[in-house]
Scaffold this motif. Sequence first.
Motif, PDB file in Angstrom:
ATOM      1  N   VAL A  14      36.811  43.769  47.982  1.00 42.68           N
ATOM      2  CA  VAL A  14      35.489  44.254  47.588  1.00 42.68           C
ATOM      3  C   VAL A  14      35.677  45.483  46.705  1.00 42.68           C
ATOM      4  CG1 VAL A  14      33.276  45.176  48.353  1.00 42.68           C
ATOM      5  CG2 VAL A  14      34.408  43.399  49.697  1.00 42.68           C
ATOM      6  N   TYR A  15      35.111  45.421  45.504  1.00 43.08           N
ATOM      7  CA  TYR A  15      35.182  46.539  44.564  1.00 43.08           C
ATOM      8  C   TYR A  15      33.832  47.213  44.441  1.00 43.08           C
ATOM      9  CZ  TYR A  15      39.847  45.557  42.717  1.00 43.08           C
ATOM     10  OH  TYR A  15      41.201  45.400  42.565  1.00 43.08           O
ATOM     11  N   GLU A  16      33.881  48.537  44.403  1.00 44.99           N
ATOM     12  CA  GLU A  16      32.717  49.347  44.051  1.00 44.99           C
ATOM     13  C   GLU A  16      33.090  50.056  42.755  1.00 44.99           C
ATOM     14  OE1 GLU A  16      29.429  51.220  46.815  1.00 44.99           O
ATOM     15  OE2 GLU A  16      31.313  52.337  46.923  1.00 44.99           O
TER      16      GLU A  16
ATOM     17  N   MET B 268      28.415  46.182  44.328  1.00 45.56           N
ATOM     18  CA  MET B 268      29.723  45.744  44.809  1.00 45.56           C
ATOM     19  C   MET B 268      30.046  44.356  44.265  1.00 45.56           C
ATOM     20  SD  MET B 268      29.990  46.959  48.798  1.00 45.56           S
ATOM     21  CE  MET B 268      28.798  45.735  49.351  1.00 45.56           C
ATOM     22  N   ILE B 269      31.329  44.116  44.027  1.00 46.95           N
ATOM     23  CA  ILE B 269      31.819  42.830  43.561  1.00 46.95           C
ATOM     24  C   ILE B 269      32.818  42.283  44.588  1.00 46.95           C
ATOM     25  CG2 ILE B 269      33.040  41.603  41.715  1.00 46.95           C
ATOM     26  CD1 ILE B 269      30.320  42.729  40.904  1.00 46.95           C
TER      27      ILE B 269
ATOM     28  N   GLY C  35      27.994  40.277  42.678  1.00 46.23           N
ATOM     29  CA  GLY C  35      28.671  39.190  41.977  1.00 46.23           C
ATOM     30  C   GLY C  35      29.946  38.806  42.696  1.00 46.23           C
ATOM     31  N   VAL C  36      30.389  37.574  42.452  1.00 49.73           N
ATOM     32  CA  VAL C  36      31.584  37.042  43.111  1.00 49.73           C
ATOM     33  C   VAL C  36      32.418  36.300  42.073  1.00 49.73           C
ATOM     34  CG1 VAL C  36      32.474  35.542  44.948  1.00 49.73           C
ATOM     35  CG2 VAL C  36      30.276  36.740  45.261  1.00 49.73           C
ATOM     36  N   ILE C  37      33.742  36.501  42.112  1.00 54.87           N
ATOM     37  CA  ILE C  37      34.657  35.766  41.244  1.00 54.87           C
ATOM     38  C   ILE C  37      35.781  35.182  42.084  1.00 54.87           C
ATOM     39  CG2 ILE C  37      35.915  37.896  40.652  1.00 54.87           C
ATOM     40  CD1 ILE C  37      36.499  36.590  37.908  1.00 54.87           C
ATOM     41  N   VAL C  38      36.188  33.961  41.743  1.00 56.69           N
ATOM     42  CA  VAL C  38      37.193  33.233  42.528  1.00 56.69           C
ATOM     43  C   VAL C  38      38.275  32.691  41.605  1.00 56.69           C
ATOM     44  CG1 VAL C  38      37.612  31.299  44.104  1.00 56.69           C
ATOM     45  CG2 VAL C  38      35.403  32.508  44.174  1.00 56.69           C
TER      46      VAL C  38
END
Length: 262
Positions: A16-18, A1-2, A59-62
């Motif tokens: 939240v993306y799968e 998940m991202i 992972g995380v993006i901002v």
Amino acid sequence: MILVLDVGNTNIVLGVYEGKNLIADWRLATDHKRTADEYGVQVMQLFTQKKLELDKVEGVIVSSVVPNIMYTVEHMVRKYFNQTPLVVGPGIKTGINIKYDNPKEVGADRIVNAVAAHETYNRALIIIDFGTATTFCAVTKNGDYLGGTICPGIKISAEALFEKAAKLPRVELVKTPGVICKNTVTSMQAGILYGYTGSVDYIVEKMKKEMQDYGESEPLVIATGGLATLISKDSKHIDKVVPYLTLEGLRIIYDKNKEQVS
């Protein structure tokens, strides 16, 4: 998940993306007085509500247009997700060629929207984001970000009318049957909504003509943001409303920069 986070002046939108599927999304108030722990606890509760596990986030993006809250957001991500977030900014691969005089001045949200729309539609585009400010962005078929326009958001405009005119009340933003209104409240509602729709269409008309000078064909006009649906109902030029355009752009940029994250 991202996990993707879009930090705006009014709201922080999380998704939240799968894979390529958006499986959860939330909207929190942007408040620089809140601590990383306060945000962290709230995000934990939201994950629990959706039966999602924090440790499954890979992972995380901002993206952010609010510099003074970024330390809090990044600290929250490190503490509660054990991840170093990827932050949209200089050095990030986007696939977009920014033609601004100073590319660093372009808001991260505008870049992210351009990435999502270009990757999805692969044609000339005008992107309207109805946020705290309303932004208009012109993107060529080849992915050149030409520039755009920034206007006060519709809520800012409505609030200014209430604050600066002593006898005018604060009103709900709803559509009226017409513009010949019989009381103050509906007169204000009509003026705000139809007036704003008219200004949107005028800017789009001028932007379309200017894009022709760049040799572009008729652009697709995409709207996103909280009030996009309300304005699009009476707009002559908005072709599509894409509510999660920014979140989708963040997912795409994350995929383009996976090696940097690893």
